[in-house]
Design a protein around this motif. Sequence first.
Motif: not given
Length: 648
Positions: A413-428
């Motif tokens: 589902g979209g909710g989990d993926n929105f959380v994950l992609i923000q973890q990626t953005a934070r690392y960047l």
Amino acid sequence: MSKKNIALNRLSAIQNHISNQPQQTGPIDLARERENASFNVKHMNWLFWGGKEFAEALQDAYLIIQRDPDLYFPGGHPYDLTRPEEREVTMKQIFRYIQLKKSLKDPLLFKALGVAMGMYSESFNMKVYVNDSLDVLLCSFLRGLETTATYDRETDEFIIHSPTLTSTKIWIGMAGQTATHSIALCQTIIDGKKWGTNWFIVPLRDQKTGKLMSGVTAGDVGAKYGRNGIDNGWIQYSHVRVPRTNMMMKWAKVNKGGEYTTSANPAVSYSVLIGERLTVLTEAVGTCGQVLTIACRYGCVRRQGANEEQIMDYQSHYVRLMPCVAGIYVISIITRMIMSKWDGIMKLAQTSQEEFLSYLPDVHAISSGLKATISWWGCEVLERVRRSLGGYAYSSYNAIGGAIRDWGVVTTGGGDNFVLIQQTARYLLGSFKQVSHGKRVTGSVEFLNDIQQTLSSTKSNLSDERQLLNLDFTLEMYTWLCSKKINVLAASLDSSTSGEETAWNDNQVDLIKLGELYSYRYTLSEYIKGLKECSTNSEFKELIPILTKLGSLWAINLINDSLNLFLEEEYLNGEQVKIIKKFYLKLCKEIRKECIPLVDSWGFPDFILKAPLGKYDGDVYTAYLETLKAAPNCIGIPSYWEKYVKNF
């Protein structure tokens, strides 16, 4: 041609389509399409599956499934099975699979059998992923962060407890009916002090009777959107006691005296999730590859229009599908590279924990970003395929609806993926800050070391479409966009006076987009490396031209989807956008000419596809009608005839 003749021809065509014995042009069409291959299909199949040996083992595995009555679905179509029947068939398949594990002496063949069964039965695939044997049936309680594990010194036990309604974990695979044990992630408490989260093995059911253990409340989630062969369920623990040794102590440890030894880094307890996230890549190749095979074959068989053209020849049709076909090749090649890299990192966990930990932040960002972006990409592919099949897509027998349902289950589902992609953005953003302070970064963010040089070019030098065939050139374009997005977002967040949390939320849409840009940039970068490896192999060297073209389509499709961002930053002008759009359409048309050899190279047999419209021989209408005739109660008087219809 007169209007009258056109009308008569159209009526004749319609009559052919609806007749019990239609004029079958499909086999001829597909045979002609296969003559268009500019490459060796067999060699492409070897490349797709990682080598000749495994590709040939997979063919043997397909034969084993078709000839084994316990692995092969019973008569009729698998989509006609009821939920209880599907559950039983899935368990029968797993039981037989474990038996074969003991009898098959060739490890490569057994590995191929697992891959083949995973494609054949999606429910089997999910269950076997969690369990390696039938001695203990496991399920993973991944988000039970409110669930506690309190140590009792007197008995040398942990007490597992779900103290709140929200600590109930719902949707756990196999928890509904069959799992005998769970692996629960719990807050660890010793003498009233919290020591963080750790993994614990908690019994759920008696292994002989199947009854729930004392203190365990669990049940099935009931009807689901897909994968009904998996008994997803929910679990609550009420002061369940387990031995101290049921704590998984590879990293953190608790001795009999209650002394807690902290792991070198708390992140290691989450490293198991990285491998799980990366499986979305193999799922994308299998699921999307199968439906694209069906759609491409049907698109070349189905004829429509005044002159009965193949619908695949309509630009609106092939432009939707060809970038997706290219995507399967890109993802399949980078998947092997990423998985190989991850396997190497996991080995370091046994030999050099410090080195292992040094890789975790980067691979965590990669896996989080790819899990989200490839999940969304897969949704788009499935939707395009659904539309390309018209009304036939709504028939379960053509596998598209089932694939859409199963993909939703897999990608969570979209909710989990929105959380994950923000973890990626934070690392960047964190990596960008390090570079800004004069430090160098490695791994997937290494391109940030040259960000100032990258952004010094404020305008693209694109002037000729031939530049777009150069993968390094398109990578530079995408690197520029990714770098620009990081630079702009970092400045926006730093200048905000509303607090870190509010500033993050105010920029959330752009942060998610940043995670996408980075993830797609990574796929293109890895694909270029993959092609260089292929060029050193004598069997695969001949495939480089078509693989380069497929990679170019993937890259140009990414750029085409982000034209608004390029224009917003004035990196591209109107004339350059025209070049990109024109070449994008041209490349889609070129790939369309070879679409059947390209999907044939994936080697999905008809029985794996389970869709009459995707038959290899092109005789799709005969196959579809035969499938309908075999459906339960296809012909006959309905049970409600006397009660409702007779006296209507």
